[in-house]
Design an enzyme around this catalytic site. Structure first.
Site, short mmCIF file in Angstrom:
data_model
loop_
_atom_site.label_atom_id
_atom_site.label_comp_id
_atom_site.label_asym_id
_atom_site.label_seq_id
_atom_site.Cartn_x
_atom_site.Cartn_y
_atom_site.Cartn_z
N ASP A 10 0.92 -1.13 0.10
CA ASP A 10 -0.12 0.01 0.01
C ASP A 10 0.80 1.44 0.04
OD1 ASP A 10 -2.20 -1.51 0.21
OD2 ASP A 10 -2.40 -1.88 2.19
N LYS A 32 0.65 -7.90 -2.71
CA LYS A 32 -0.68 -7.29 -3.29
C LYS A 32 -0.43 -5.87 -3.85
CE LYS A 32 -4.21 -6.12 -0.53
NZ LYS A 32 -5.07 -4.79 -0.94
N ASP A 59 -5.48 -6.22 -6.81
CA ASP A 59 -6.82 -5.68 -6.06
C ASP A 59 -7.25 -4.60 -6.33
OD1 ASP A 59 -8.81 -6.07 -4.07
OD2 ASP A 59 -7.45 -5.42 -2.27
N LYS A 61 -10.59 -4.63 -7.36
CA LYS A 61 -12.42 -4.99 -7.16
C LYS A 61 -13.00 -4.36 -8.16
CE LYS A 61 -11.80 -4.73 -2.04
NZ LYS A 61 -10.28 -4.57 -2.18
N HIS A 63 -15.78 -3.77 -11.16
CA HIS A 63 -17.42 -3.63 -10.64
C HIS A 63 -17.83 -2.85 -12.11
CE1 HIS A 63 -21.10 -2.77 -8.15
NE2 HIS A 63 -21.42 -3.04 -9.20
N ASP A 64 -18.29 -3.16 -13.01
CA ASP A 64 -18.89 -2.63 -14.22
C ASP A 64 -19.80 -3.34 -15.18
OD1 ASP A 64 -18.94 -0.69 -16.46
OD2 ASP A 64 -16.76 0.17 -15.85
N ILE A 65 -20.17 -2.95 -16.27
CA ILE A 65 -20.69 -3.94 -17.01
C ILE A 65 -20.14 -5.05 -17.41
CG2 ILE A 65 -22.43 -2.11 -18.14
CD1 ILE A 65 -20.64 -2.06 -20.51
N PRO A 66 -20.56 -6.08 -17.84
CA PRO A 66 -20.01 -7.58 -17.95
C PRO A 66 -18.76 -7.28 -19.16
CG PRO A 66 -22.29 -8.16 -17.69
CD PRO A 66 -22.27 -6.68 -17.87
N ASN A 67 -19.08 -6.94 -20.24
CA ASN A 67 -18.20 -6.86 -21.44
C ASN A 67 -16.68 -6.16 -20.79
OD1 ASN A 67 -17.45 -7.05 -24.16
ND2 ASN A 67 -17.68 -4.73 -24.28
N THR A 115 -15.98 -4.61 4.42
CA THR A 115 -16.18 -4.54 6.14
C THR A 115 -16.69 -3.03 6.49
OG1 THR A 115 -13.83 -4.65 6.15
CG2 THR A 115 -14.78 -6.52 6.63
N ARG A 178 -2.79 -9.88 12.08
CA ARG A 178 -1.75 -9.39 13.05
C ARG A 178 -1.08 -10.41 13.73
NH1 ARG A 178 -3.26 -5.82 10.17
NH2 ARG A 178 -3.82 -3.84 10.58
N GLN A 187 -8.16 -1.53 11.82
CA GLN A 187 -9.05 -2.64 11.71
C GLN A 187 -9.94 -2.95 12.78
OE1 GLN A 187 -8.98 -4.48 9.06
NE2 GLN A 187 -7.11 -4.41 7.92
N GLY A 207 -0.41 -6.29 5.78
CA GLY A 207 -0.01 -4.92 5.40
C GLY A 207 0.94 -4.36 6.31
N ARG A 208 0.42 -3.46 7.51
CA ARG A 208 1.29 -2.82 8.09
C ARG A 208 2.32 -3.18 9.23
NH1 ARG A 208 -3.82 1.24 8.99
NH2 ARG A 208 -4.76 -0.96 8.52
O1 C5P Z 1 -4.35 -3.41 7.74
P1 C5P Z 1 -3.09 -3.90 7.02
O2 C5P Z 1 -2.41 -2.97 6.82
O3 C5P Z 1 -2.68 -5.25 7.36
O4 C5P Z 1 -4.16 -4.33 5.39
C1 C5P Z 1 -3.68 -4.86 4.35
C2 C5P Z 1 -4.55 -4.73 3.42
O5 C5P Z 1 -5.73 -5.45 3.53
C3 C5P Z 1 -4.86 -3.63 2.79
O6 C5P Z 1 -4.38 -3.37 1.44
C4 C5P Z 1 -6.29 -3.42 3.03
O7 C5P Z 1 -6.92 -2.60 2.09
C5 C5P Z 1 -6.75 -4.86 2.85
N1 C5P Z 1 -8.28 -5.04 3.44
C6 C5P Z 1 -8.41 -4.85 4.57
N2 C5P Z 1 -9.56 -5.22 5.45
C7 C5P Z 1 -10.73 -5.27 4.43
C8 C5P Z 1 -10.57 -5.53 3.17
C9 C5P Z 1 -9.08 -5.22 2.61
O8 C5P Z 1 -7.48 -4.80 5.46
N3 C5P Z 1 -11.65 -5.59 5.10
#
Ligand code: C5P
Length: 231
Positions: A10, A32, A59, A61, A63-67, A115, A178, A187, A207-208
């Site tokens: 990220d 990712k 990642d 995500k 989301h648009d028309i099927p084509n 979420t 974590r 989170q 991620g972090r």
């Molecule tokens: O919190 P952290 O830095 O570990 O997040 C890792 C990745 O997971 C991020 O790219 C975040 O967008 C993704 N993500 C998330 N929770 C969700 C959906 C996606 O943390 N519910």
């Protein structure tokens, strides 16, 4: 187990991302690329990761028309992406079109309910009473499976239920991971990697916990050690 721990890059730019990849080191083979980095750098950053021999989870995500979604899925397949996310809320026809356009090397992951959406948020979207956001997620996971997708993204808390819905052999990818006792950041619900794998996840996204650590390679190794304790 290290090939099942995906690190989320990220970052704002490719140089930042590639510096992180260098610091994390050879043990991590799966990254990712999300909306920010992909918007800034496009396919070039995916290519740079592929040139380093890394697998890529794109990642974005869709989301648009099927084509349109089918076209984007095919292009992601050509880039050598391993995982690509599509929104289940795009509907059955869109999911089927994406599924038909994906080469065998690409696994499509359905995103059910973000979420960030709770029951009130879903009621505002659907214009009807929603008692249980988890139930809506499950309904959408059924549609994802019906469309022929072989994977889903969900929180670790939902992994067991989504695994039952998607069936054996599907990929279940869970973020919000974590180490025990670590800061949770923004989170709401976090799990350890071991808990996620025990509940049916095939991959976790971190991620972090890794990218913001003073020693990202050591942090990655700790997550893998935790993941291995699930066996
Ligand atoms: O919190 P952290 O830095 O570990 O997040 C890792 C990745 O997971 C991020 O790219 C975040 O967008 C993704 N993500 C998330 N929770 C969700 C959906 C996606 O943390 N519910």
């Amino acid at each position: 187990m290290n090939e099942r721990v995906i690190v989320a890059l990220d970052t704002r730019s490719a140089p930042n991302a590639l510096e992180l990849v260098d610091r994390i080191g050879a043990r991590c083979s799966f990254y990712k690329v999300g909306l920010e980095l992909y918007t800034a750098e496009g396919p070039a950053v995916v290519q740079s990761l592929r040139d380093l021999g890394k697998n890529v989870f794109l990642d974005v995500k869709l989301h648009d028309i099927p084509n349109t979604v089918a076209g984007a899925t095919a292009r992601a397949g050509e880039m050598g992406v391993t995982f690509l996310t599509v929104h289940a809320m795009g509907g059955l026809d869109m999911l089927r079109a994406a599924s038909a356009a994906a080469p065998p090397s690409l696994t499509l992951l359905g995103v059910t309910v973000l979420t960030s959406l709770d029951e009130a948020g879903l009621e505002a979207l659907f214009g009807r009473r929603v008692e249980d956001a988890g139930g809506e997620a499950d309904r959408l996971a059924c549609m994802v499976r019906q469309a022929g997708l072989r994977g889903a993204v969900c929180s670790a808390a939902e992994a067991a239920r989504v695994r039952r819905t998607m069936g054996p052999g599907s990929s279940i990818v869970t973020p919000g991971i974590r180490l025990a006792g670590e800061a949770v950041h923004d989170q709401r619900r976090v799990r350890t990697a071991a808990q996620a794998f025990r509940d049916g996840a095939t991959h976790v996204v971190v991620g972090r916990s890794v990218t913001a650590a003073r020693d990202p390679a050591a942090a990655f190794a700790r997550i893998v050690t935790d993941a291995e304790s699930a066996r």
